[in-house]
Motif scaffolding. Structure first.
Motif, PDB file in Angstrom:
ATOM      1  N   PRO A   9       0.813  -1.222   0.000  1.00 53.34           N
ATOM      2  CA  PRO A   9       0.000   0.000   0.000  1.00 53.34           C
ATOM      3  C   PRO A   9       0.845   1.270   0.000  1.00 53.34           C
ATOM      4  O   PRO A   9       1.843   1.350   0.711  1.00 53.34           O
ATOM      5  CB  PRO A   9      -0.816  -0.106   1.294  1.00 53.34           C
ATOM      6  N   ASN A  10       0.424   2.223  -0.796  1.00 57.16           N
ATOM      7  CA  ASN A  10       1.013   3.553  -0.779  1.00 57.16           C
ATOM      8  C   ASN A  10       0.178   4.380   0.209  1.00 57.16           C
ATOM      9  O   ASN A  10      -0.886   4.872  -0.134  1.00 57.16           O
ATOM     10  CB  ASN A  10       0.973   4.152  -2.189  1.00 57.16           C
ATOM     11  N   PHE A  11       0.666   4.491   1.439  1.00 54.38           N
ATOM     12  CA  PHE A  11      -0.134   5.117   2.493  1.00 54.38           C
ATOM     13  C   PHE A  11      -0.340   6.607   2.238  1.00 54.38           C
ATOM     14  O   PHE A  11      -1.372   7.162   2.609  1.00 54.38           O
ATOM     15  CB  PHE A  11       0.520   4.898   3.862  1.00 54.38           C
ATOM     16  N   ASN A  12       0.631   7.248   1.606  1.00 52.31           N
ATOM     17  CA  ASN A  12       0.475   8.660   1.279  1.00 52.31           C
ATOM     18  C   ASN A  12      -0.699   8.846   0.323  1.00 52.31           C
ATOM     19  O   ASN A  12      -1.523   9.749   0.495  1.00 52.31           O
ATOM     20  CB  ASN A  12       1.768   9.194   0.662  1.00 52.31           C
ATOM     21  N   LEU A  13      -0.811   7.961  -0.651  1.00 53.71           N
ATOM     22  CA  LEU A  13      -1.916   8.026  -1.609  1.00 53.71           C
ATOM     23  C   LEU A  13      -3.247   7.718  -0.939  1.00 53.71           C
ATOM     24  O   LEU A  13      -4.256   8.389  -1.178  1.00 53.71           O
ATOM     25  CB  LEU A  13      -1.653   7.033  -2.747  1.00 53.71           C
ATOM     26  N   LEU A  14      -3.256   6.716  -0.066  1.00 56.25           N
ATOM     27  CA  LEU A  14      -4.477   6.367   0.661  1.00 56.25           C
ATOM     28  C   LEU A  14      -4.940   7.530   1.528  1.00 56.25           C
ATOM     29  O   LEU A  14      -6.133   7.886   1.544  1.00 56.25           O
ATOM     30  CB  LEU A  14      -4.233   5.122   1.516  1.00 56.25           C
ATOM     31  N   ASP A  15      -4.010   8.160   2.226  1.00 55.80           N
ATOM     32  CA  ASP A  15      -4.389   9.278   3.091  1.00 55.80           C
ATOM     33  C   ASP A  15      -4.892  10.468   2.284  1.00 55.80           C
ATOM     34  O   ASP A  15      -5.798  11.188   2.721  1.00 55.80           O
ATOM     35  CB  ASP A  15      -3.214   9.687   3.978  1.00 55.80           C
ATOM     36  N   ARG A  16      -4.327  10.693   1.111  1.00 56.27           N
ATOM     37  CA  ARG A  16      -4.832  11.759   0.239  1.00 56.27           C
ATOM     38  C   ARG A  16      -6.301  11.503  -0.128  1.00 56.27           C
ATOM     39  O   ARG A  16      -7.122  12.421  -0.133  1.00 56.27           O
ATOM     40  CB  ARG A  16      -3.994  11.854  -1.038  1.00 56.27           C
ATOM     41  N   PHE A  17      -6.605  10.252  -0.446  1.00 55.98           N
ATOM     42  CA  PHE A  17      -7.987   9.922  -0.794  1.00 55.98           C
ATOM     43  C   PHE A  17      -8.900  10.147   0.408  1.00 55.98           C
ATOM     44  O   PHE A  17      -9.994  10.715   0.278  1.00 55.98           O
ATOM     45  CB  PHE A  17      -8.086   8.472  -1.259  1.00 55.98           C
ATOM     46  N   LEU A  18      -8.460   9.725   1.578  1.00 59.26           N
ATOM     47  CA  LEU A  18      -9.281   9.891   2.780  1.00 59.26           C
ATOM     48  C   LEU A  18      -9.515  11.369   3.078  1.00 59.26           C
ATOM     49  O   LEU A  18     -10.616  11.760   3.486  1.00 59.26           O
ATOM     50  CB  LEU A  18      -8.610   9.199   3.968  1.00 59.26           C
ATOM     51  N   ILE A  19      -8.505  12.196   2.859  1.00 55.62           N
ATOM     52  CA  ILE A  19      -8.657  13.645   3.049  1.00 55.62           C
ATOM     53  C   ILE A  19      -9.719  14.180   2.103  1.00 55.62           C
ATOM     54  O   ILE A  19     -10.588  14.971   2.492  1.00 55.62           O
ATOM     55  CB  ILE A  19      -7.305  14.363   2.828  1.00 55.62           C
ATOM     56  N   ARG A  20      -9.664  13.745   0.847  1.00 58.21           N
ATOM     57  CA  ARG A  20     -10.649  14.206  -0.137  1.00 58.21           C
ATOM     58  C   ARG A  20     -12.065  13.818   0.277  1.00 58.21           C
ATOM     59  O   ARG A  20     -13.010  14.601   0.144  1.00 58.21           O
ATOM     60  CB  ARG A  20     -10.330  13.606  -1.515  1.00 58.21           C
ATOM     61  N   MET A  21     -12.239  12.590   0.783  1.00 56.82           N
ATOM     62  CA  MET A  21     -13.569  12.141   1.184  1.00 56.82           C
ATOM     63  C   MET A  21     -14.030  12.847   2.463  1.00 56.82           C
ATOM     64  O   MET A  21     -15.206  13.172   2.607  1.00 56.82           O
ATOM     65  CB  MET A  21     -13.591  10.624   1.368  1.00 56.82           C
ATOM     66  N   GLU A  22     -13.105  13.085   3.394  1.00 58.54           N
ATOM     67  CA  GLU A  22     -13.451  13.852   4.602  1.00 58.54           C
ATOM     68  C   GLU A  22     -13.907  15.251   4.207  1.00 58.54           C
ATOM     69  O   GLU A  22     -14.874  15.787   4.778  1.00 58.54           O
ATOM     70  CB  GLU A  22     -12.238  13.951   5.541  1.00 58.54           C
ATOM     71  N   ARG A  23     -13.235  15.823   3.237  1.00 60.89           N
ATOM     72  CA  ARG A  23     -13.577  17.171   2.779  1.00 60.89           C
ATOM     73  C   ARG A  23     -14.986  17.218   2.216  1.00 60.89           C
ATOM     74  O   ARG A  23     -15.683  18.229   2.330  1.00 60.89           O
ATOM     75  CB  ARG A  23     -12.557  17.615   1.733  1.00 60.89           C
ATOM     76  N   GLN A  24     -15.418  16.103   1.603  1.00 58.72           N
ATOM     77  CA  GLN A  24     -16.756  16.044   1.023  1.00 58.72           C
ATOM     78  C   GLN A  24     -17.764  15.353   1.943  1.00 58.72           C
ATOM     79  O   GLN A  24     -18.877  15.043   1.539  1.00 58.72           O
ATOM     80  CB  GLN A  24     -16.688  15.339  -0.336  1.00 58.72           C
ATOM     81  N   ALA A  25     -17.337  15.119   3.205  1.00 58.45           N
ATOM     82  CA  ALA A  25     -18.212  14.553   4.243  1.00 58.45           C
ATOM     83  C   ALA A  25     -18.819  13.222   3.816  1.00 58.45           C
ATOM     84  O   ALA A  25     -19.994  12.953   4.091  1.00 58.45           O
ATOM     85  CB  ALA A  25     -19.302  15.553   4.626  1.00 58.45           C
ATOM     86  N   LEU A  26     -18.022  12.386   3.166  1.00 58.27           N
ATOM     87  CA  LEU A  26     -18.512  11.096   2.685  1.00 58.27           C
ATOM     88  C   LEU A  26     -17.914   9.966   3.525  1.00 58.27           C
ATOM     89  O   LEU A  26     -16.685   9.863   3.639  1.00 58.27           O
ATOM     90  CB  LEU A  26     -18.126  10.909   1.214  1.00 58.27           C
ATOM     91  N   PRO A  27     -18.752   9.109   4.133  1.00 60.83           N
ATOM     92  CA  PRO A  27     -18.230   7.971   4.890  1.00 60.83           C
ATOM     93  C   PRO A  27     -17.386   7.065   3.998  1.00 60.83           C
ATOM     94  O   PRO A  27     -17.679   6.898   2.810  1.00 60.83           O
ATOM     95  CB  PRO A  27     -19.490   7.243   5.371  1.00 60.83           C
TER      96      PRO A  27
END
Length: 292
Positions: free
Chosen positions: A90-108
């Motif tokens: 896993p590329n954790f930096n990439l995973l965390d970027r995705f999670l940030i994007r989803m948090e920004r859009q308030a999506l579980p």
């Protein structure tokens, strides 16, 4: 007749009607006049023009529960992010970027790690500890061995879920396990527009049955988060929230400040060190970015 837009290409919208199939539709001119663009995921009312040819016009867009910016899709309830446990690691930096994007859009978000059949218990446990402590649901599956998919189906049931992940992690294999008819439906659309399949460029919704849909999005190798500032970054790390009251300074960046509750939690193992190290990398990246 009510349906859901599952794909949109070159001014045509492909609307899935439960129990009847996919209709090729155009949007009425009133939408352009009102500056409203139909989105993949929209629930719509269709006037059938030719039942045999399965063509129609979109007459009405029903109220949206939500709308994502990237990917541009409406009425999504959650995101399923797929990474491999190993091969590739896993590329954790990439995973965390995705999670940030989803948090920004308030999506579980549900994080699904594939290839558990070739991973060690230790590797799985390390991933679970890193991301369940953040409040995310973490699943382990094997698309190859058909393991763990019942739990995935339970979480998808009755919802519209956007599915995303980098190339090579088995996303397509997993989707094919969940939706064996997916290739047939994609082929049906491709035949209508006389083009090759567009799965790498366009988001597409796949009906799993009833009110259950998945949104297949293009694979990604990088994710831009430049729309946020370094000062905003911390609020998209949900595990930081409970420790921030223990920071000495208001507006603490959790980088070099003394008496920082977040850094203390990292030191004590209450916050994942992998997540925190990625936070520091992203903070520095945003700090160095020129803003115009």
């Amino acid at each position: 007749m009510r349906g859901k837009i599952i794909k949109g290409i070159a001014g045509f919208y492909y609307v899935h009607v439960e129990g009847r199939g996919i209709y090729e539709c155009k949007a009425k001119g009133i939408f352009r006049k009102e500056h409203v663009k139909p989105l993949v995921g929209d629930d719509v009312i269709v006037d059938v023009l030719d039942e045999k040819e399965m063509t129609g016009n979109i007459r009405q867009i029903l109220p949206r529960r939500s709308a994502l910016i990237r990917p541009a899709v409406a009425n999504v309830d959650q995101a399923l992010i797929i990474f491999a446990i190993v091969k590739p690691n896993p590329n954790f930096n990439l995973l965390d970027r995705f999670l940030i994007r989803m948090e920004r859009q308030a999506l579980p978000v549900v994080i699904c790690f594939n290839k558990q059949d070739i991973a060690s218990p230790r590797e799985k446990e390390a991933l679970r500890e890193s991301y369940e402590t953040c409040g995310y649901k973490v699943l382990f599956v094997s698309a190859l061995e058909n393991e763990g998919l019942e739990r995935v189906r339970e979480l998808l049931n009755g919802k519209t879920t956007t599915v995303a992940g980098p190339s090579g992690v088995g996303k397509s294999s997993l989707i094919n396990r969940l939706a064996p008819r997916a290739n047939m439906e994609t082929g049906e659309i491709s035949a209508r527009i006389e083009r090759g399949r567009h799965t790498t460029r366009h988001s597409e919704i796949i009906a799993l049955g009833g009110e259950t849909y998945i949104v297949d999005t293009p694979g990604f190798t990088s994710l831009d988060i430049s729309e946020i500032t370094k000062e905003e970054l911390g609020k998209y790390y949900p595990e930081f929230v409970q420790y921030e009251p223990y920071c000495k300074f208001s507006g603490c960046a959790h980088i070099s400040e003394p008496a920082c509750g977040v850094k203390d939690a990292v030191q004590d193992g209450r916050i994942s060190r992998v997540r925190y190290e990625n936070y520091k990398v992203l903070y520095q990246e945003l700090k160095e970015m020129k803003r115009y």
